[in-house]
Design an enzyme around this catalytic site. Structure first.
Site, PDB file in Angstrom:
ATOM      1  N   THR A 136      48.493 107.786 116.620  1.00  0.00           N
ATOM      2  CA  THR A 136      48.530 106.413 116.133  1.00  0.00           C
ATOM      3  C   THR A 136      47.608 105.587 117.018  1.00  0.00           C
ATOM      4  O   THR A 136      47.514 105.815 118.225  1.00  0.00           O
ATOM      5  CB  THR A 136      49.970 105.857 116.063  1.00  0.00           C
ATOM      6  OG1 THR A 136      49.955 104.629 115.340  1.00  0.00           O
ATOM      7  CG2 THR A 136      50.582 105.606 117.437  1.00  0.00           C
ATOM      8  N   CYS A 167      53.783  97.124 120.025  1.00  0.00           N
ATOM      9  CA  CYS A 167      54.499  98.174 119.313  1.00  0.00           C
ATOM     10  C   CYS A 167      54.755  99.353 120.255  1.00  0.00           C
ATOM     11  O   CYS A 167      54.076  99.504 121.261  1.00  0.00           O
ATOM     12  CB  CYS A 167      53.686  98.689 118.132  1.00  0.00           C
ATOM     13  SG  CYS A 167      53.378  97.430 116.899  1.00  0.00           S
ATOM     14  N   HIS A 185      55.608 104.520 114.650  1.00  0.00           N
ATOM     15  CA  HIS A 185      54.933 103.357 115.230  1.00  0.00           C
ATOM     16  C   HIS A 185      55.843 102.148 114.960  1.00  0.00           C
ATOM     17  O   HIS A 185      55.832 101.584 113.878  1.00  0.00           O
ATOM     18  CB  HIS A 185      53.562 103.200 114.557  1.00  0.00           C
ATOM     19  CG  HIS A 185      52.702 102.105 115.116  1.00  0.00           C
ATOM     20  ND1 HIS A 185      51.358 102.273 115.320  1.00  0.00           N
ATOM     21  CD2 HIS A 185      52.968 100.843 115.486  1.00  0.00           C
ATOM     22  CE1 HIS A 185      50.842 101.141 115.789  1.00  0.00           C
ATOM     23  NE2 HIS A 185      51.806 100.254 115.888  1.00  0.00           N
TER      24      HIS A 185
END
Lengths: 212, 162
Positions: free
Chosen positions: B23, B29, B46
């Protein structure tokens, strides 16, 4: 208005005009600051999914210089000014007269950084104050934050308050560029991301029926 | 041929060797990797926000919130041959991208995400074997289910492997 899909082309035109007025004033400020000619494009208004957003700016990994601030007051939202690293370096070099200023590798020159933050402040401030004049709304910017990092990381920070309400964001994207001797060079992008409840407030202030 | 499986913002996926899973651009995040030590089936989420009960959405995007994403990830791993007793986790992300004077809750989202992820993993009794959280830099992470190594790239601090 809870659903962004309810927006029709008339609403989008109004939001485009908001981008036009805001970025127009900001471009004028930048032009005065640099004593150079700055051009702007017609704003692009679109509804994008949170996943798509970083892809539209070259992918989540792309390194950018970002000024971020929150808008507080009647119509809260997030605002970004994003610029390519090289462009931001050139901007600060010409403003401070320090040709060695670089943003590739820390430590960064403190005076240059603070100049960059101030440029962000001026640009975002002129964008917002023209928007506030136009809509007659009370809008206050927070002190802008500066970051040189991956665009995905920067955007997801600004999307936090939006993402609690939905998976899409409405982006008012205005691109400004410097008119050089040989070719046009991108100066940066303004992104205005109103919080979901703010549309109603903005449209109402302009006397537009939301359910039109 | 091995593929790189990409996980978007507020998204989760499962991968098995020789594929890897990545990711890009984690800011506040948190990237959560859960894998089965023995069967190599691995998943990544995520996570954007800490708590799904705070959602104002009609239809919940379960991959967006720490609690619901971790629950779903475990469910998918178990469905693809993972076994609950040998699941392990590695986490990265939760940075504070900008520093502001006002310490409002929205701005502290990175640390809150990390706390929520740790709590959810603890509740599911999954040990965290490695972590790279906090700080001020965005991260791009890639997990190799075969070696169980998590590669972390930042803009200014180079690459780390945990």
């Amino acid at each position: 208005m809870k659903d962004l899909n309810q927006l029709n082309s008339f609403h989008l035109d109004i939001l485009k005009e908001i981008g036009n007025i805001g970025a127009g004033h900001a471009a004028t400020s930048l032009s005065t600051l640099l004593k150079r000619k700055i051009d702007m494009n017609v704003p692009n208004v679109r509804v994008v999914s949170l996943q798509e957003l970083p892809e539209q700016i070259g992918g989540a990994d792309t390194e950018v210089v970002a000024i971020f601030l929150r808008i507080e007051g009647d119509a809260p939202g997030s605002m970004f000014y994003l610029s390519e690293v090289q462009q931001a370096e050139k901007l600060i070099q010409s403003l401070t007269g320090n040709d060695d200023f670089q943003l590739r590798k820390p430590p960064f020159d403190q005076i240059g950084l603070s100049a960059l933050q101030e440029v962000g402040n001026i640009l975002a401030g002129s964008y917002l104050s023209s928007l506030a004049d136009f809509t007659n709304l009370n809008l206050q910017p927070t002190v802008p934050g500066l970051s040189i990092d991956m665009v995905g990381a920067i955007l997801n920070y600004g999307l936090v308050s939006l993402s609690a309400a939905g998976d899409h964001a409405l982006v008012i994207d205005t691109h400004i560029s410097e008119v050089g001797q040989t070719q046009e060079q991108t100066a940066g992008h303004f992104f205005l991301l109103p919080d979901p409840d703010s549309f109603q407030v903005i449209f109402k202030s302009l006397g537009v029926d939301v359910n039109e | 041929m091995s593929e790189v499986i990409k996980v978007g913002m507020a998204d989760l996926k499962v991968a098995t060797p020789p594929d890897t899973i990545r990711t890009s651009g984690l800011g506040s995040c948190v990237g959560v990797v859960i894998y089965d030590e023995l069967t190599n089936v691995s998943g990544m989420a995520h996570v954007m926000l800490p708590d799904s009960s705070q959602s104002k959405q009609a239809t919940l995007n379960i991959a967006k919130y720490a609690d619901s994403a971790i629950k779903e990830l475990i469910k998918q791993l178990l469905g693809q041959g993972g076994r609950a007793f040998s699941l392990k986790a590695k986490i990265a992300g939760g940075a504070q991208m900008f520093t502001f004077q006002s310490g409002s809750d929205v701005m502290r989202i990175g640390p809150r995400n990390v706390e929520a992820v740790k709590l959810a993993l603890k509740q599911s009794k999954i040990p965290i074997l490695a972590e790279d959280v906090g700080g001020k830099s965005g991260r791009t992470i890639e997990f190799d289910p075969l070696t169980k190594m998590l590669h972390i790239r930042t803009v200014n601090q180079g690459t780390a492997v945990i």
